[in-house]
Design a protein around this motif. Sequence first.
Motif, PDB file in Angstrom:
ATOM      1  N   MET A   1       0.921  -1.236  -0.188  1.00  0.00           N
ATOM      2  CA  MET A   1      -0.152  -0.291  -0.438  1.00  0.00           C
ATOM      3  C   MET A   1       0.972   0.809   0.353  1.00  0.00           C
ATOM      4  N   THR A   2       0.703   1.800  -1.031  1.00  0.00           N
ATOM      5  CA  THR A   2       2.025   3.431  -1.492  1.00  0.00           C
ATOM      6  C   THR A   2       0.526   4.684  -0.306  1.00  0.00           C
ATOM      7  N   SER A   3       1.360   5.552   0.373  1.00  0.00           N
ATOM      8  CA  SER A   3       1.194   6.774   1.047  1.00  0.00           C
ATOM      9  C   SER A   3       0.359   7.702  -0.076  1.00  0.00           C
ATOM     10  N   PRO A   4       0.042   8.009   0.543  1.00  0.00           N
ATOM     11  CA  PRO A   4      -1.229   9.362  -0.303  1.00  0.00           C
ATOM     12  C   PRO A   4       0.153  10.679  -0.993  1.00  0.00           C
ATOM     13  N   PHE A   5       1.061  11.044   0.251  1.00  0.00           N
ATOM     14  CA  PHE A   5       1.666  11.906  -0.466  1.00  0.00           C
ATOM     15  C   PHE A   5       2.789  10.666  -2.013  1.00  0.00           C
ATOM     16  N   ALA A   6       3.031   9.226  -1.095  1.00  0.00           N
ATOM     17  CA  ALA A   6       4.258   8.757  -2.606  1.00  0.00           C
ATOM     18  C   ALA A   6       3.316   8.706  -4.246  1.00  0.00           C
ATOM     19  N   GLU A   7       2.341   8.581  -3.620  1.00  0.00           N
ATOM     20  CA  GLU A   7       1.215   8.611  -5.113  1.00  0.00           C
ATOM     21  C   GLU A   7       1.097  10.332  -5.423  1.00  0.00           C
ATOM     22  N   GLN A   8       0.653  11.399  -4.119  1.00  0.00           N
ATOM     23  CA  GLN A   8       1.507  12.822  -5.443  1.00  0.00           C
ATOM     24  C   GLN A   8       3.123  13.271  -6.338  1.00  0.00           C
ATOM     25  N   ILE A   9       3.338  12.300  -4.986  1.00  0.00           N
ATOM     26  CA  ILE A   9       5.099  12.480  -6.127  1.00  0.00           C
ATOM     27  C   ILE A   9       5.481  11.857  -7.250  1.00  0.00           C
ATOM     28  N   GLU A  10       4.535  10.988  -7.157  1.00  0.00           N
ATOM     29  CA  GLU A  10       4.692  10.291  -8.303  1.00  0.00           C
ATOM     30  C   GLU A  10       4.175  10.390  -9.783  1.00  0.00           C
ATOM     31  N   GLN A  11       2.156  11.125  -9.889  1.00  0.00           N
ATOM     32  CA  GLN A  11       1.984  12.206  -9.834  1.00  0.00           C
ATOM     33  C   GLN A  11       2.334  12.773 -10.760  1.00  0.00           C
ATOM     34  N   ALA A  12       3.791  13.737 -10.185  1.00  0.00           N
ATOM     35  CA  ALA A  12       3.820  15.204 -10.023  1.00  0.00           C
ATOM     36  C   ALA A  12       5.355  14.674 -11.205  1.00  0.00           C
TER      37      ALA A  12
ATOM     38  N   ALA B   1       5.096  12.011 -13.576  1.00  0.00           N
ATOM     39  CA  ALA B   1       4.808  12.400 -14.788  1.00  0.00           C
ATOM     40  C   ALA B   1       4.568  12.966 -15.539  1.00  0.00           C
ATOM     41  N   ALA B   2       3.839  14.634 -14.547  1.00  0.00           N
ATOM     42  CA  ALA B   2       3.582  15.654 -14.884  1.00  0.00           C
ATOM     43  C   ALA B   2       5.321  16.323 -15.802  1.00  0.00           C
ATOM     44  N   LEU B   3       5.709  16.179 -14.997  1.00  0.00           N
ATOM     45  CA  LEU B   3       7.065  16.568 -15.135  1.00  0.00           C
ATOM     46  C   LEU B   3       7.366  15.998 -16.127  1.00  0.00           C
ATOM     47  N   ARG B   4       7.400  14.528 -16.203  1.00  0.00           N
ATOM     48  CA  ARG B   4       7.853  14.105 -17.728  1.00  0.00           C
ATOM     49  C   ARG B   4       7.076  14.439 -19.263  1.00  0.00           C
ATOM     50  N   GLU B   5       6.466  14.725 -19.345  1.00  0.00           N
ATOM     51  CA  GLU B   5       5.167  15.164 -19.887  1.00  0.00           C
ATOM     52  C   GLU B   5       5.088  16.836 -20.386  1.00  0.00           C
ATOM     53  N   HIS B   6       5.934  17.126 -19.666  1.00  0.00           N
ATOM     54  CA  HIS B   6       6.542  18.798 -19.540  1.00  0.00           C
ATOM     55  C   HIS B   6       7.427  18.719 -20.014  1.00  0.00           C
TER      56      HIS B   6
ATOM     57  N   ASP C   1       3.287  26.133 -11.348  1.00  0.00           N
ATOM     58  CA  ASP C   1       1.672  25.929  -9.851  1.00  0.00           C
ATOM     59  C   ASP C   1       1.133  24.701  -9.967  1.00  0.00           C
ATOM     60  N   ALA C   2       1.223  23.695 -10.975  1.00  0.00           N
ATOM     61  CA  ALA C   2       0.794  22.703 -11.846  1.00  0.00           C
ATOM     62  C   ALA C   2       0.955  21.489 -10.061  1.00  0.00           C
ATOM     63  N   LEU C   3       2.545  21.650 -10.398  1.00  0.00           N
ATOM     64  CA  LEU C   3       3.612  20.482  -9.664  1.00  0.00           C
ATOM     65  C   LEU C   3       2.937  21.042  -8.359  1.00  0.00           C
ATOM     66  N   ARG C   4       2.714  22.835  -7.611  1.00  0.00           N
ATOM     67  CA  ARG C   4       2.931  23.192  -6.089  1.00  0.00           C
ATOM     68  C   ARG C   4       1.877  22.908  -5.778  1.00  0.00           C
ATOM     69  N   HIS C   5       0.585  22.589  -6.460  1.00  0.00           N
ATOM     70  CA  HIS C   5      -0.530  22.763  -5.776  1.00  0.00           C
ATOM     71  C   HIS C   5      -1.133  20.824  -5.478  1.00  0.00           C
ATOM     72  N   SER C   6      -0.687  20.158  -6.559  1.00  0.00           N
ATOM     73  CA  SER C   6      -0.411  18.989  -6.626  1.00  0.00           C
ATOM     74  C   SER C   6      -0.252  18.410  -5.946  1.00  0.00           C
ATOM     75  N   MET C   7       0.984  18.903  -4.993  1.00  0.00           N
ATOM     76  CA  MET C   7       2.027  18.320  -4.483  1.00  0.00           C
ATOM     77  C   MET C   7       1.622  18.520  -2.632  1.00  0.00           C
ATOM     78  N   THR C   8       0.517  19.678  -2.832  1.00  0.00           N
ATOM     79  CA  THR C   8       0.128  20.677  -1.512  1.00  0.00           C
ATOM     80  C   THR C   8      -1.242  20.757  -1.489  1.00  0.00           C
ATOM     81  N   GLY C   9      -1.795  20.761  -2.202  1.00  0.00           N
ATOM     82  CA  GLY C   9      -3.228  21.421  -2.429  1.00  0.00           C
ATOM     83  C   GLY C   9      -4.180  20.580  -1.381  1.00  0.00           C
ATOM     84  N   GLY C  10      -5.040  20.722  -0.133  1.00  0.00           N
ATOM     85  CA  GLY C  10      -5.908  19.833  -0.265  1.00  0.00           C
ATOM     86  C   GLY C  10      -4.643  18.646   0.726  1.00  0.00           C
TER      87      GLY C  10
END
Length: 146
Positions: A1-12, A14-19, A103-112
């Motif tokens: 089971m992965t933590s929500p923070f680890a999932e956020q890191i992975e999503q960020a 992936a967004a960085l690689r796409e960018h 901004d997108a990375l910052r929000h995905s990493m810290t928002g909510g």
Amino acid sequence: MTSPFAEQIEQAMAALREHQDRMAALTEELAQATTSATSKDRMVTAKVGPQGQVLALTFHTSAWRTMAAAELSAVLVDVLNEARAEMGGRITESMRAVTGLGDALRHSMTGGTELDELLAPLRAVHPGSAEAQGRRNVRRQEHFNG
């Protein structure tokens, strides 16, 4: 089971690689870009590259042969400036497509998340924050008032 923070890191990540992929494709596309502008009297066309370098001047008529030097110079300056401005606008428009990642990375990493609450005191003292700016203005006013 992965933590929500680890999932956020992975999503960020992936967004960085796409960018990065989009930036690489855009860089390659713009390196090959050219644009042209033709004078109002259709006498000459200027072709410029992505850094505004003159790639070609094509004279469509022989009217330039009877023009005064200053008149020909003005036509050439106008057509070159028009081509360069068009290229600059094209590059600016292309770059708009890849802005906002921070901004997108910052929000995905810290928002909510609870991380947002943890980082709130740090953001408050960040030199660019509104709160920090307000405190600096107050200190300046106090210093001015003596």
